[in-house]
Design a protein around this motif. Structure first.
Motif, PDB file in Angstrom:
ATOM      1  N   GLY A   1     -20.496  21.994 164.568  1.00  9.73           N
ATOM      2  CA  GLY A   1     -20.128  20.994 163.341  1.00  9.73           C
ATOM      3  C   GLY A   1     -18.777  20.786 163.278  1.00  9.73           C
ATOM      4  O   GLY A   1     -17.929  21.174 164.118  1.00  9.73           O
ATOM      5  N   MET A   2     -18.445  20.548 161.824  1.00  5.58           N
ATOM      6  CA  MET A   2     -16.957  20.220 161.633  1.00  5.58           C
ATOM      7  C   MET A   2     -16.096  21.517 161.575  1.00  5.58           C
ATOM      8  O   MET A   2     -14.970  21.757 162.357  1.00  5.58           O
ATOM      9  CB  MET A   2     -16.807  19.556 160.175  1.00  5.58           C
ATOM     10  N   VAL A   3     -16.572  22.782 161.050  1.00  5.88           N
ATOM     11  CA  VAL A   3     -15.724  23.838 161.350  1.00  5.88           C
ATOM     12  C   VAL A   3     -15.893  24.421 162.936  1.00  5.88           C
ATOM     13  O   VAL A   3     -14.759  24.944 163.187  1.00  5.88           O
ATOM     14  CB  VAL A   3     -16.476  24.833 160.272  1.00  5.88           C
ATOM     15  N   GLY A   4     -17.126  24.455 163.226  1.00  8.87           N
ATOM     16  CA  GLY A   4     -17.105  25.265 164.553  1.00  8.87           C
ATOM     17  C   GLY A   4     -16.350  24.590 165.618  1.00  8.87           C
ATOM     18  O   GLY A   4     -15.640  25.078 166.444  1.00  8.87           O
ATOM     19  N   ALA A   5     -16.490  23.037 165.605  1.00 11.02           N
ATOM     20  CA  ALA A   5     -15.687  22.300 166.617  1.00 11.02           C
ATOM     21  C   ALA A   5     -14.288  22.435 166.483  1.00 11.02           C
ATOM     22  O   ALA A   5     -13.332  22.451 167.516  1.00 11.02           O
ATOM     23  CB  ALA A   5     -16.112  20.894 166.509  1.00 11.02           C
ATOM     24  N   ALA A   6     -13.751  22.537 165.226  1.00 12.07           N
ATOM     25  CA  ALA A   6     -12.204  22.861 164.770  1.00 12.07           C
ATOM     26  C   ALA A   6     -11.815  24.091 165.401  1.00 12.07           C
ATOM     27  O   ALA A   6     -10.685  23.940 166.176  1.00 12.07           O
ATOM     28  CB  ALA A   6     -11.794  22.463 163.452  1.00 12.07           C
ATOM     29  N   LEU A   7     -12.624  24.925 164.777  1.00 12.86           N
ATOM     30  CA  LEU A   7     -12.217  26.438 165.622  1.00 12.86           C
ATOM     31  C   LEU A   7     -12.337  26.445 166.997  1.00 12.86           C
ATOM     32  O   LEU A   7     -11.172  27.106 167.800  1.00 12.86           O
ATOM     33  CB  LEU A   7     -12.938  27.437 164.836  1.00 12.86           C
ATOM     34  N   GLY A   8     -13.169  25.880 167.565  1.00 15.94           N
ATOM     35  CA  GLY A   8     -13.500  26.002 169.170  1.00 15.94           C
ATOM     36  C   GLY A   8     -12.305  25.263 169.952  1.00 15.94           C
ATOM     37  O   GLY A   8     -11.913  25.754 170.691  1.00 15.94           O
ATOM     38  N   TYR A   9     -12.025  24.113 169.186  1.00 14.60           N
ATOM     39  CA  TYR A   9     -10.754  23.387 169.840  1.00 14.60           C
ATOM     40  C   TYR A   9      -9.494  24.393 169.739  1.00 14.60           C
ATOM     41  O   TYR A   9      -8.920  24.300 170.616  1.00 14.60           O
ATOM     42  CB  TYR A   9     -10.525  22.015 168.702  1.00 14.60           C
ATOM     43  N   GLY A  10      -9.293  24.887 168.606  1.00 14.46           N
ATOM     44  CA  GLY A  10      -8.069  25.629 168.180  1.00 14.46           C
ATOM     45  C   GLY A  10      -8.100  26.855 169.309  1.00 14.46           C
ATOM     46  O   GLY A  10      -7.067  27.016 169.867  1.00 14.46           O
ATOM     47  N   LEU A  11      -9.140  27.437 169.674  1.00 13.95           N
ATOM     48  CA  LEU A  11      -9.304  28.563 170.569  1.00 13.95           C
ATOM     49  C   LEU A  11      -8.998  28.180 172.124  1.00 13.95           C
ATOM     50  O   LEU A  11      -8.151  28.624 172.599  1.00 13.95           O
ATOM     51  CB  LEU A  11     -10.616  29.251 170.438  1.00 13.95           C
ATOM     52  N   ALA A  12      -9.476  27.001 172.373  1.00 15.96           N
ATOM     53  CA  ALA A  12      -9.283  26.541 173.655  1.00 15.96           C
ATOM     54  C   ALA A  12      -7.875  26.190 173.832  1.00 15.96           C
ATOM     55  O   ALA A  12      -7.273  26.463 174.900  1.00 15.96           O
ATOM     56  CB  ALA A  12     -10.292  25.383 174.010  1.00 15.96           C
ATOM     57  N   ARG A  13      -7.382  25.727 172.584  1.00 18.65           N
ATOM     58  CA  ARG A  13      -5.870  25.361 172.774  1.00 18.65           C
ATOM     59  C   ARG A  13      -4.994  26.433 173.046  1.00 18.65           C
ATOM     60  O   ARG A  13      -3.743  26.386 173.764  1.00 18.65           O
ATOM     61  CB  ARG A  13      -5.603  24.594 171.655  1.00 18.65           C
ATOM     62  N   GLU A  14      -5.273  27.648 172.794  1.00 20.60           N
ATOM     63  CA  GLU A  14      -4.516  28.705 173.048  1.00 20.60           C
ATOM     64  C   GLU A  14      -4.905  29.491 174.440  1.00 20.60           C
ATOM     65  O   GLU A  14      -4.423  30.565 174.395  1.00 20.60           O
ATOM     66  CB  GLU A  14      -5.179  29.938 171.895  1.00 20.60           C
ATOM     67  N   GLY A  15      -5.780  28.698 175.009  1.00 23.34           N
ATOM     68  CA  GLY A  15      -6.020  29.166 176.346  1.00 23.34           C
ATOM     69  C   GLY A  15      -7.089  30.046 176.606  1.00 23.34           C
ATOM     70  O   GLY A  15      -7.419  30.899 177.550  1.00 23.34           O
ATOM     71  N   ILE A  16      -8.029  30.172 175.258  1.00 23.60           N
ATOM     72  CA  ILE A  16      -9.178  31.161 175.277  1.00 23.60           C
ATOM     73  C   ILE A  16     -10.282  30.815 175.980  1.00 23.60           C
ATOM     74  O   ILE A  16     -10.610  29.597 175.641  1.00 23.60           O
ATOM     75  CB  ILE A  16      -9.210  31.873 173.594  1.00 23.60           C
ATOM     76  N   GLU A  17     -11.190  31.538 176.797  1.00 18.08           N
ATOM     77  CA  GLU A  17     -12.358  31.066 177.165  1.00 18.08           C
ATOM     78  C   GLU A  17     -13.257  31.108 176.151  1.00 18.08           C
ATOM     79  O   GLU A  17     -13.489  31.865 175.622  1.00 18.08           O
ATOM     80  CB  GLU A  17     -12.597  31.964 178.396  1.00 18.08           C
TER      81      GLU A  17
END
Ligand SMILES: Cc1cc2nc3c(=O)[nH]c(=O)nc-3n(C[C@H](O)[C@H](O)[C@H](O)COP(=O)(O)OP(=O)(O)OC[C@H]3O[C@@H](n4cnc5c(N)ncnc54)[C@H](O)[C@@H]3O)c2cc1C
Length: 367
Positions: free
Chosen positions: A12-28
């Motif tokens: 949802g809005m929180v998970g997708a934002a956090l997931g985006y931010g983690l992937a942006r940091e290069g984290i699998e």
């Protein structure tokens, strides 16, 4: 059973934002989500990026909200560049309408208090009838009071959700819908998530399952006290430009329809809508914006807010040795999406969240 470095439960809005931010940091990162029938506030909300009236009695929240709105212009630009999805970000300010004199007086005190705890970045101005008419010529001239803040704005929340998901994938994230997490087991070196599609192993876990965080958190020694609060919304046919600024009651979308909101009910997990509340919303909308009389409503819906006991976010991290788990629940997930993606997600890779976020732990409900 395949291992994943970080698993985010909830898209949802929180998970997708956090997931985006983690992937942006290069984290699998793997994001697990339910199917289309899951409860998802992200799909039913009003789309405001709202600062005024937020956190007068909770300084950390006032500052966090302001920080997110400061990040929003670059965030929206980044999303469109990466995904091609325009989330209809507009931040020219917003107007709060006070519907009677006592509300106006109370709001003056509340905003003075908010300004005192927010620092100089928070700006607002109460408007007299002439000033209001200049900003919003179609709003009823007899409104007792209105307040403008340049910090406020709005987006199309459905495009935002789509852009976060597309951005997550573009940055190498993995998304599995129709993976309902039934239970979580803690192992020595991580977690085993039992889903309706079989088990999945995670080194690090982020709970962002909206209202279901309440059920999942105790499985990993955390606590996310949440209750659903239903809001109902209406949307009109597309209209010529009638509103220049969003408010909590009305906003004109990029396509021209007027979105009408703001109701709240305690009805458990029922996310339906009712004629009585829809009629109330329509009446208030017409009293604010008389040009809506005789215009057509094309759609109405209900959605469930993710509410903590005091209405503020609940952010939590494991404090015991062993595999790391965080849990995040929050109303205003659209407003906070930029801070969740750009500021909070990188903190998940640090030994601890920033002390500035200490105020959001659920410990506050126990003190
Ligand atoms: C009527 C209404 C108006 C709103 N207006 C605004 C606004 O104007 N501005 C604003 O900033 N915010 C607004 N909000 C709030 C905003 O929508 C929420 O803060 C935000 O959606 C919460 O995000 P979330 O990811 O925590 O929960 P959700 O968006 O509900 O997402 C939870 C996700 O987790 C998934 N999930 C749940 N359980 C599991 C499980 N066990 N396994 C796998 N996946 C699971 C669900 O399927 C869902 O995809 C509004 C909300 C409502 C209801």
């Amino acid at each position: 059973m395949k291992d994943s470095r970080v698993v985010v439960i909830g898209g949802g809005m929180v998970g997708a934002a956090l997931g985006y931010g983690l992937a942006r940091e290069g984290i699998e990162t793997l994001m697990l989500d339910e199917g289309d029938q899951g409860l998802r506030a992200a799909r039913g909300n009003f789309g405001l990026l709202w600062v005024q009236g937020k956190g007068a009695d909770f300084p950390a929240y006032a500052r966090w909200t302001l920080e997110s709105c400061r990040l929003w212009p670059d965030f929206a630009a980044e999303l469109i560049e990466l995904t091609g999805i325009d989330v209809h970000f507009r931040q020219r300010g917003g107007i709060h309408y006070c519907l009677d004199e006592p509300e106006l007086e109370a709001y003056r005190l509340e905003l003075a208090q908010q300004a005192a705890v927010s620092g100089t970045d928070f700006e607002y101005q109460f408007l007299n009838a002439r000033q209001l008419a200049r900003l919003e010529p179609h709003i009823d001239a007899n409104i007792p009071g209105a307040c403008y803040s340049p910090n406020d704005g709005h987006v199309n929340p459905l495009f935002l959700l789509r852009a976060l998901h597309a951005g997550f994938l573009a940055r190498g994230g993995h998304y599995r819908p129709r993976h309902h997490v039934l239970s979580i087991e803690t192992a020595q070196d991580g977690f085993v998530l039992h889903t309706d599609q079989g088990p999945i192993r995670a080194e690090q876990l982020v709970l962002a399952a909206g209202l279901d965080n309440c059920r999942l958190a105790p499985m990993v020694g955390l606590s996310q006290p949440l209750t659903p609060q239903r809001g109902q919304l209406l949307i009109t046919e597309r209209l010529p430009r009638l509103l220049n600024y969003p408010s909590i009651y009305l906003r004109q979308t990029g396509e021209g329809s007027i979105q009408i909101g703001d109701s709240s009910e305690q009805v458990g997990l029922d996310d339906g809508n009712t004629p009585a509340v829809m009629a109330q919303l329509a009446r208030r909308a017409i009293s604010l914006l008389p040009a809506l009389r005789h215009r057509r409503i094309v759609r109405g819906w209900g959605a469930l807010r993710v509410m903590s006991p005091d209405g503020y976010p609940v952010y939590e991290q494991s404090r015991t040795p062993g595999p790391r788990v965080h849990a995040f629940s929050s109303h205003s997930g659209v407003t906070l999406a930029a801070a969740h993606a750009l500021t909070l997600a990188p903190m998940l890779l640090e030994p601890a969240l920033s002390p500035e976020l200490d105020a959001f732990t659920p410990q506050r409900f126990k003190d």
